[in-house]
Design a protein around this motif. Structure first.
Motif, PDB file in Angstrom:
ATOM      1  N   LEU A  74      -2.280  12.168  17.632  1.00 55.29           N
ATOM      2  CA  LEU A  74      -2.512  12.669  18.909  1.00 55.29           C
ATOM      3  C   LEU A  74      -3.818  11.981  19.451  1.00 55.29           C
ATOM      4  O   LEU A  74      -4.665  11.539  18.768  1.00 55.29           O
ATOM      5  N   MET A  75      -3.467  11.359  20.797  1.00 57.40           N
ATOM      6  CA  MET A  75      -4.700  10.427  21.186  1.00 57.40           C
ATOM      7  C   MET A  75      -4.966  10.660  22.682  1.00 57.40           C
ATOM      8  O   MET A  75      -3.984  10.591  23.591  1.00 57.40           O
ATOM      9  N   ARG A  76      -6.157  11.197  22.978  1.00 57.20           N
ATOM     10  CA  ARG A  76      -6.442  11.654  24.207  1.00 57.20           C
ATOM     11  C   ARG A  76      -7.136  10.208  25.208  1.00 57.20           C
ATOM     12  O   ARG A  76      -7.294   9.136  24.371  1.00 57.20           O
ATOM     13  N   ARG A  77      -7.400  10.533  26.280  1.00 55.59           N
ATOM     14  CA  ARG A  77      -7.847   9.262  27.253  1.00 55.59           C
ATOM     15  C   ARG A  77      -9.038   8.803  26.528  1.00 55.59           C
ATOM     16  O   ARG A  77      -9.131   7.468  26.493  1.00 55.59           O
ATOM     17  N   GLU A  78      -9.967   9.723  26.196  1.00 57.04           N
ATOM     18  CA  GLU A  78     -11.192   8.963  25.790  1.00 57.04           C
ATOM     19  C   GLU A  78     -11.245   8.214  24.457  1.00 57.04           C
ATOM     20  O   GLU A  78     -11.809   7.194  24.435  1.00 57.04           O
ATOM     21  N   GLN A  79     -10.235   8.677  23.555  1.00 55.94           N
ATOM     22  CA  GLN A  79     -10.071   7.879  22.416  1.00 55.94           C
ATOM     23  C   GLN A  79      -9.367   6.562  22.552  1.00 55.94           C
ATOM     24  O   GLN A  79      -9.733   5.460  22.215  1.00 55.94           O
ATOM     25  N   ALA A  80      -8.424   6.480  23.648  1.00 51.48           N
ATOM     26  CA  ALA A  80      -7.708   5.249  24.031  1.00 51.48           C
ATOM     27  C   ALA A  80      -8.755   4.530  24.661  1.00 51.48           C
ATOM     28  O   ALA A  80      -8.731   3.089  24.596  1.00 51.48           O
ATOM     29  N   GLU A  81      -9.380   4.892  25.507  1.00 48.54           N
ATOM     30  CA  GLU A  81     -10.563   4.035  26.320  1.00 48.54           C
ATOM     31  C   GLU A  81     -11.405   3.306  25.165  1.00 48.54           C
ATOM     32  O   GLU A  81     -11.925   2.242  25.263  1.00 48.54           O
ATOM     33  N   ARG A  82     -11.957   4.180  24.233  1.00 51.15           N
ATOM     34  CA  ARG A  82     -12.640   3.695  23.077  1.00 51.15           C
ATOM     35  C   ARG A  82     -12.179   2.479  22.442  1.00 51.15           C
ATOM     36  O   ARG A  82     -12.732   1.608  21.986  1.00 51.15           O
ATOM     37  N   HIS A  83     -10.605   2.681  22.261  1.00 52.23           N
ATOM     38  CA  HIS A  83      -9.934   1.848  21.331  1.00 52.23           C
ATOM     39  C   HIS A  83      -9.690   0.505  22.218  1.00 52.23           C
ATOM     40  O   HIS A  83      -9.690  -0.616  21.840  1.00 52.23           O
ATOM     41  N   GLY A  84      -9.391   0.613  23.673  1.00 46.77           N
ATOM     42  CA  GLY A  84      -8.961  -0.241  24.555  1.00 46.77           C
ATOM     43  C   GLY A  84      -7.504  -0.043  25.043  1.00 46.77           C
ATOM     44  O   GLY A  84      -7.450  -0.731  26.034  1.00 46.77           O
ATOM     45  N   ARG A  85      -6.781   0.768  24.531  1.00 43.06           N
ATOM     46  CA  ARG A  85      -5.549   0.935  25.194  1.00 43.06           C
ATOM     47  C   ARG A  85      -4.737   2.053  24.601  1.00 43.06           C
ATOM     48  O   ARG A  85      -5.087   2.366  23.312  1.00 43.06           O
ATOM     49  N   PHE A  86      -3.721   2.603  25.037  1.00 41.67           N
ATOM     50  CA  PHE A  86      -2.658   3.499  24.286  1.00 41.67           C
ATOM     51  C   PHE A  86      -1.616   2.709  23.540  1.00 41.67           C
ATOM     52  O   PHE A  86      -1.342   1.460  24.003  1.00 41.67           O
ATOM     53  N   TYR A  87      -1.270   3.233  22.739  1.00 37.75           N
ATOM     54  CA  TYR A  87       0.187   2.522  21.728  1.00 37.75           C
ATOM     55  C   TYR A  87       1.055   2.338  22.840  1.00 37.75           C
ATOM     56  O   TYR A  87       1.866   1.256  22.730  1.00 37.75           O
ATOM     57  N   ALA A 130       0.969  -1.126   0.057  1.00 33.21           N
ATOM     58  CA  ALA A 130       0.177  -0.072   0.144  1.00 33.21           C
ATOM     59  C   ALA A 130       0.910   1.179   0.033  1.00 33.21           C
ATOM     60  O   ALA A 130       0.479   2.521  -0.417  1.00 33.21           O
ATOM     61  N   LEU A 131       2.137   1.138   0.267  1.00 32.85           N
ATOM     62  CA  LEU A 131       2.976   2.196   0.495  1.00 32.85           C
ATOM     63  C   LEU A 131       2.420   3.294   1.424  1.00 32.85           C
ATOM     64  O   LEU A 131       2.521   4.614   1.434  1.00 32.85           O
ATOM     65  N   ARG A 132       1.950   2.613   2.467  1.00 34.98           N
ATOM     66  CA  ARG A 132       1.514   3.373   3.800  1.00 34.98           C
ATOM     67  C   ARG A 132       1.779   2.815   5.189  1.00 34.98           C
ATOM     68  O   ARG A 132       1.807   1.501   5.166  1.00 34.98           O
ATOM     69  N   ASP A 133       2.040   3.494   6.122  1.00 31.94           N
ATOM     70  CA  ASP A 133       2.421   3.174   7.436  1.00 31.94           C
ATOM     71  C   ASP A 133       0.971   3.293   8.114  1.00 31.94           C
ATOM     72  O   ASP A 133       0.490   4.360   8.164  1.00 31.94           O
ATOM     73  N   PHE A 134       0.540   2.104   8.483  1.00 32.52           N
ATOM     74  CA  PHE A 134      -0.662   2.208   9.401  1.00 32.52           C
ATOM     75  C   PHE A 134      -0.958   1.035  10.505  1.00 32.52           C
ATOM     76  O   PHE A 134      -0.146   0.121  10.584  1.00 32.52           O
ATOM     77  N   ASP A 135      -1.519   1.294  11.506  1.00 34.25           N
ATOM     78  CA  ASP A 135      -2.179   0.441  12.440  1.00 34.25           C
ATOM     79  C   ASP A 135      -3.311   0.482  12.967  1.00 34.25           C
ATOM     80  O   ASP A 135      -4.123   1.473  12.372  1.00 34.25           O
ATOM     81  N   GLU A 136      -3.520  -0.202  14.066  1.00 31.94           N
ATOM     82  CA  GLU A 136      -5.112   0.049  14.556  1.00 31.94           C
ATOM     83  C   GLU A 136      -5.245   1.158  15.202  1.00 31.94           C
ATOM     84  O   GLU A 136      -6.620   1.618  15.318  1.00 31.94           O
ATOM     85  N   PHE A 137      -4.399   1.898  15.518  1.00 30.15           N
ATOM     86  CA  PHE A 137      -4.626   3.205  16.405  1.00 30.15           C
ATOM     87  C   PHE A 137      -4.941   4.424  15.420  1.00 30.15           C
ATOM     88  O   PHE A 137      -5.706   5.307  15.865  1.00 30.15           O
ATOM     89  N   ASP A 138      -4.684   4.381  14.126  1.00 29.57           N
ATOM     90  CA  ASP A 138      -5.124   5.415  13.116  1.00 29.57           C
ATOM     91  C   ASP A 138      -6.614   5.787  13.127  1.00 29.57           C
ATOM     92  O   ASP A 138      -6.923   7.073  12.909  1.00 29.57           O
ATOM     93  N   ALA A 139      -7.369   4.964  13.302  1.00 28.45           N
ATOM     94  CA  ALA A 139      -8.767   5.007  13.233  1.00 28.45           C
ATOM     95  C   ALA A 139      -9.337   6.015  14.323  1.00 28.45           C
ATOM     96  O   ALA A 139     -10.329   6.777  14.031  1.00 28.45           O
ATOM     97  N   VAL A 140      -8.683   5.820  15.473  1.00 30.22           N
ATOM     98  CA  VAL A 140      -9.269   6.464  16.633  1.00 30.22           C
ATOM     99  C   VAL A 140      -8.631   7.995  17.065  1.00 30.22           C
ATOM    100  O   VAL A 140      -9.368   8.490  17.713  1.00 30.22           O
ATOM    101  N   ALA A 141      -7.580   8.042  16.569  1.00 35.30           N
ATOM    102  CA  ALA A 141      -6.568   9.069  16.924  1.00 35.30           C
ATOM    103  C   ALA A 141      -7.019  10.342  16.144  1.00 35.30           C
ATOM    104  O   ALA A 141      -7.559  10.099  15.125  1.00 35.30           O
ATOM    105  N   ASP A 142      -6.571  11.371  16.587  1.00 34.45           N
ATOM    106  CA  ASP A 142      -6.565  12.617  15.715  1.00 34.45           C
ATOM    107  C   ASP A 142      -5.150  12.597  14.943  1.00 34.45           C
ATOM    108  O   ASP A 142      -4.033  12.457  15.667  1.00 34.45           O
TER     109      ASP A 142
END
Length: 280
Positions: free
Chosen positions: A100-113, A66-78
């Protein structure tokens, strides 16, 4: 502590983040939060060019295709982005990015990176708003003071908007040879280690001792010069590092956990933004 006037201002009239960022536009350069799927894809493409093509990290087969760096956190972070409108309006116009990922976003995803490398419970157990910074990169042509200041002013606007008190994240030193990195690691350990109540610790199975050289063998000026620019930027904002480094073989880096208390920040980026929001 932020002033009562600041809290009253936030409670009485929420600042519009997009407008605050738009006010920081510098010529053809705009700082913004990516708001569409195309924006996120552009950040991922920039990250791929920097991390995998320039810095020789090892992409997965899916990333290479894909020529892209991606992971599971991209969808929930700013995704904070610097855009150069002189390059057009497509993905090629994104020349800098920060995740950038705030507490609410990490909780929605389940964890911080960062929990893959560090026990960050000293930070997550605090009752205040916290922000994880990561995946920062700038196109080689744009690694100038002007662009870096724009990124930091964008982060300052975000911090003020969400009343964030603690910023943290993994920052990298190039290479995985601890002996080669003995000077910067030891300098950070002896002169910038976080106080115990704020200090994340590298996970036991990944822990690398940063106390490589005794303090009397560490020249402070040489040690600071040996620290990468991004980590140096955090230190200038009053930042600390956690206990222990972590080797990241995929990225060919040695990571440290950086913590910044925004109520102790003395950097001009935050002071500049405070003047424009009437707080200070």
């Amino acid at each position: 502590m932020k002033s009562a006037a600041f809290h009253a201002h936030i409670e009485g009239e929420q600042i519009d983040l997009a407008s605050s960022l738009a006010a920081l536009t510098n010529g053809s350069l705009e700082i913004r939060i990516g708001s569409t799927e195309a924006d996120i894809l552009a950040s991922q493409a920039l990250r791929y060019r920097i991390f995998y093509e320039e810095m020789s990290a090892k992409p997965s087969a899916e990333m290479a295709a894909a020529l892209r760096d991606f992971d599971e956190f991209d969808a929930v972070a700013d995704h904070l982005q610097v855009v150069d409108h002189d390059l057009g309006s497509g993905p090629e116009s994104v020349v800098g990015t920060y995740r950038l990922m705030r507490r609410e976003q990490a909780e929605r995803h389940g964890r911080f990176y960062s929990i893959d490398e560090y026990d960050i419970s000293p930070i997550t157990s605090l009752p205040c708003e916290i922000l994880e910074l990561g995946r920062s990169c700038v196109d080689e042509r744009y690694r100038t003071r002007r662009v870096m200041e724009l990124l930091w002013r964008g982060i300052a606007a975000y911090v003020f908007h969400y009343d964030i008190e603690i910023m943290f994240g993994c920052a990298s030193l190039p290479g995985t040879d601890v002996e080669t990195l003995a000077l910067p690691l030891s300098y950070l350990y002896h002169y910038h280690k976080a106080p115990p109540e704020l200090c994340p610790k590298a996970l036991p199975d990944r822990y690398v001792d940063m106390n490589v050289l005794p303090i009397d063998a560490v020249d402070r000026k040489a040690g600071l010069l040996a620290v990468p620019p991004l980590v140096k930027g955090y230190l200038r904002l009053g930042g600390f590092v956690g206990d222990g480094a972590v080797i990241d073989p995929q990225f060919n880096t040695t990571d440290v956990c950086v913590i910044v208390k925004t109520d102790q920040v003395t950097g001009r980026y935050f002071k500049h933004y405070a003047r424009h929001t009437g707080d200070g």
